[in-house]
Design a protein around this motif. Structure first.
Motif, PDB file in Angstrom:
ATOM      1  N   LYS A 178       0.907  -1.436  -0.148  1.00 29.55           N
ATOM      2  CA  LYS A 178       0.029   0.003  -0.134  1.00 29.55           C
ATOM      3  C   LYS A 178       0.919   1.111   0.081  1.00 29.55           C
ATOM      4  N   THR A 179       2.067   1.195   0.609  1.00 28.65           N
ATOM      5  CA  THR A 179       2.811   2.492   0.596  1.00 28.65           C
ATOM      6  C   THR A 179       3.936   2.242  -0.442  1.00 28.65           C
ATOM      7  N   ALA A 180       3.819   1.487  -1.500  1.00 29.45           N
ATOM      8  CA  ALA A 180       4.618   1.660  -2.588  1.00 29.45           C
ATOM      9  C   ALA A 180       5.076   2.836  -3.267  1.00 29.45           C
ATOM     10  N   ILE A 181       4.204   3.971  -3.110  1.00 30.25           N
ATOM     11  CA  ILE A 181       4.675   5.246  -3.728  1.00 30.25           C
ATOM     12  C   ILE A 181       5.903   5.798  -3.022  1.00 30.25           C
ATOM     13  N   ASP A 182       5.740   5.556  -1.429  1.00 25.16           N
ATOM     14  CA  ASP A 182       6.961   5.786  -0.681  1.00 25.16           C
ATOM     15  C   ASP A 182       8.158   5.269  -1.386  1.00 25.16           C
ATOM     16  N   PHE A 183       7.937   3.899  -1.552  1.00 20.59           N
ATOM     17  CA  PHE A 183       9.064   3.279  -2.112  1.00 20.59           C
ATOM     18  C   PHE A 183       9.539   3.818  -3.366  1.00 20.59           C
ATOM     19  N   PHE A 184       8.966   4.137  -4.320  1.00 24.62           N
ATOM     20  CA  PHE A 184       9.444   4.481  -5.706  1.00 24.62           C
ATOM     21  C   PHE A 184       9.826   6.123  -5.387  1.00 24.62           C
ATOM     22  N   VAL A 185       9.269   7.030  -4.792  1.00 25.22           N
ATOM     23  CA  VAL A 185      10.025   8.313  -4.022  1.00 25.22           C
ATOM     24  C   VAL A 185      11.277   8.037  -3.672  1.00 25.22           C
ATOM     25  N   THR A 186      11.265   7.110  -2.624  1.00 21.32           N
ATOM     26  CA  THR A 186      12.647   6.860  -1.864  1.00 21.32           C
ATOM     27  C   THR A 186      13.555   6.441  -2.974  1.00 21.32           C
ATOM     28  N   GLN A 187      13.293   5.699  -3.786  1.00 20.95           N
ATOM     29  CA  GLN A 187      14.220   4.964  -4.804  1.00 20.95           C
ATOM     30  C   GLN A 187      14.983   6.190  -5.759  1.00 20.95           C
ATOM     31  N   LYS A 188      13.979   7.180  -6.077  1.00 10.77           N
ATOM     32  CA  LYS A 188      14.277   8.262  -6.908  1.00 10.77           C
ATOM     33  C   LYS A 188      15.290   9.179  -6.402  1.00 10.77           C
ATOM     34  N   MET A 189      14.911   9.491  -4.985  1.00  8.71           N
ATOM     35  CA  MET A 189      15.843  10.213  -4.166  1.00  8.71           C
ATOM     36  C   MET A 189      16.998   9.686  -4.027  1.00  8.71           C
ATOM     37  N   LEU A 190      17.327   8.381  -3.380  1.00  7.81           N
ATOM     38  CA  LEU A 190      18.485   7.852  -3.311  1.00  7.81           C
ATOM     39  C   LEU A 190      19.441   6.931  -4.198  1.00  7.81           C
ATOM     40  N   GLY A 191      18.680   6.444  -5.074  1.00  2.00           N
ATOM     41  CA  GLY A 191      19.347   5.429  -6.317  1.00  2.00           C
ATOM     42  C   GLY A 191      19.411   4.058  -5.458  1.00  2.00           C
ATOM     43  N   ILE A 192      18.664   3.704  -4.633  1.00  2.00           N
ATOM     44  CA  ILE A 192      18.763   2.244  -4.224  1.00  2.00           C
ATOM     45  C   ILE A 192      17.778   1.351  -4.740  1.00  2.00           C
TER      46      ILE A 192
END
Length: 395
Positions: free
Chosen positions: A179-193
């Motif tokens: 349900k919180t996948a959008i946070d995962f994708f935003v974090t990935q864009k921010m950090l490159g992980i």
């Protein structure tokens, strides 16, 4: 709560703007399955100061030398993960906004976690509100003089540690479909992980690897978003990946044991004007006569599951593991946010980052609006002007 801001926001609010806001929020990421509220919360200086003071009191307890001894029984024996570090990397404290006896707005602690929240999404959410609804810079979603650049840098320092982004991954059971996948994708864009589902990770010896372009890449640090409560009845899932309870050559951010140490379990140890009376159920000598003023909560649950709001004597008598429950005095939320058709209750989550060899730093916040008995989604399914949002605080 800042009348001029609220009045201006409500006057220029339209359903079309809200629709545009949601489209902007999801654009380039994914559809958001949880409800995002129609409005942010505008928080005045006096309430902001109390929220900060309340958080500092809790951190004082966590930093006590005997805190680990105090909370040693919080970790279920079958979920104790080895190689625990000396501190959590994330702290989140949820406060209901209430009125005190003097009629002043005040925060009351509802929940606390040594576990990450929507650290990526909240920044994106605030920026989207600002742009679509033209919110000026006299209020801020960041705290402690952070700006976006400084915040992202600290988030990098905490999550990456001393490693390269390719050696770090955000992990959950089925990460892209949470349900919180959008946070995962935003974090990935921010950090490159990387974002990895549990089954994407394989154990060789005591090391962990994931595959990319046919190559095995060692995973050296896990940004853990897996809540063990969610998989407690399905440990078979570890057979196709790895069991977190084994001795592994990997760093955790944050280590899973902190999910239990900093939780409802911690609340009975707090004595503060900002914390409702909370006691372990097995330590109560007599059942209060005014049970209508209490709520019964299981220690090991998430998202409000298992909470008994309208407590009866029989509810207490029938509990077979009272050591795993708390009895807490009810908090009366004040409908402080003025929607277009009346007041709405609010909860503010103060969010800290705690870098290795550093100090906990209050950075950002999350807010939730409710018209139901509780803040959770299932208590607000039929309402508008409810759901997840962010607090803009007066500088």
């Amino acid at each position: 709560m800042i009348p001029a801001k609220r009045q201006k926001y409500n006057q220029q609010f339209t359903e079309e703007k809200y629709k545009n806001f949601l489209e902007k929020l999801q654009d380039g990421y994914c559809e958001i399955p949880f409800r995002v509220a129609e409005t942010p919360i505008f928080i005045p200086k006096a309430l902001k100061a109390k929220l900060i003071a309340a958080g500092e009191e809790i951190i004082s307890l966590i930093k006590q030398p005997d805190f680990k001894e105090l909370t040693k029984n919080s970790i279920p024996k079958n979920w104790n993960v080895p190689n625990e570090n000396e501190q959590p990397h994330f702290l989140t404290f949820d406060f209901g906004i209430c009125k005190n006896e003097a009629g002043e707005l005040t925060p009351m602690l509802i929940e606390m976690q040594g576990f990450p929240s929507l650290y990526g999404f909240q920044s994106h959410l605030a920026n989207s509100f600002r742009q679509v609804f033209e919110i000026d810079n006299s209020v801020n979603h960041f705290l402690n003089d952070f700006d976006e650049k400084q915040y992202i840098q600290l988030l990098k320092d905490v999550i990456l540690g001393n490693h390269q982004p390719s050696e770090v991954a955000l992990m959950d059971v089925d990460a892209p479909n949470q349900k919180t996948a959008i946070d995962f994708f935003v974090t990935q864009k921010m950090l490159g992980i990387k974002i990895l589902a549990l089954e994407d990770i394989k154990k060789i010896g005591n090391q962990l690897f994931y595959e990319e372009n046919g190559k095995q890449i060692q995973l050296k640090r896990i940004y853990n978003r897996l809540i063990f409560d969610e998989v407690a009845d399905n440990t078979e899932i570890f057979k196709n990946s790895f069991d977190p309870r084994e001795e592994l050559d990997v760093e955790w951010v944050t280590h899973p044991n902190w999910f239990y140490r900093i939780s409802k379990y911690t609340m009975p140890f707090l004595n503060s004007e900002f914390v409702p009376e909370t006691r372990f159920l097995n330590q109560i000598e007599s059942i209060p006569a005014d049970l209508e003023n209490y709520v019964l909560k299981p220690l090991f649950s998430f998202a409000g599951m298992g909470v008994i709001i309208d407590v009866t004597k029989n509810d207490i008598i029938n509990i077979k593991d009272p050591e795993n429950w708390i009895l807490q005095r009810k908090v009366t939320y004040e409908p402080v946010v003025e929607a277009l058709d009346g007041g709405v209750k609010a909860e503010i989550r103060m969010m800290y980052l705690w870098p290795d060899n550093g100090e906990p730093q209050l950075c950002i916040n999350l807010a939730r609006l409710s018209r139901g008995k509780m803040i959770g989604v299932r208590y607000n399914a039929d309402f508008d002007w409810v759901g997840g949002t962010v607090g803009f605080m007066e500088d």
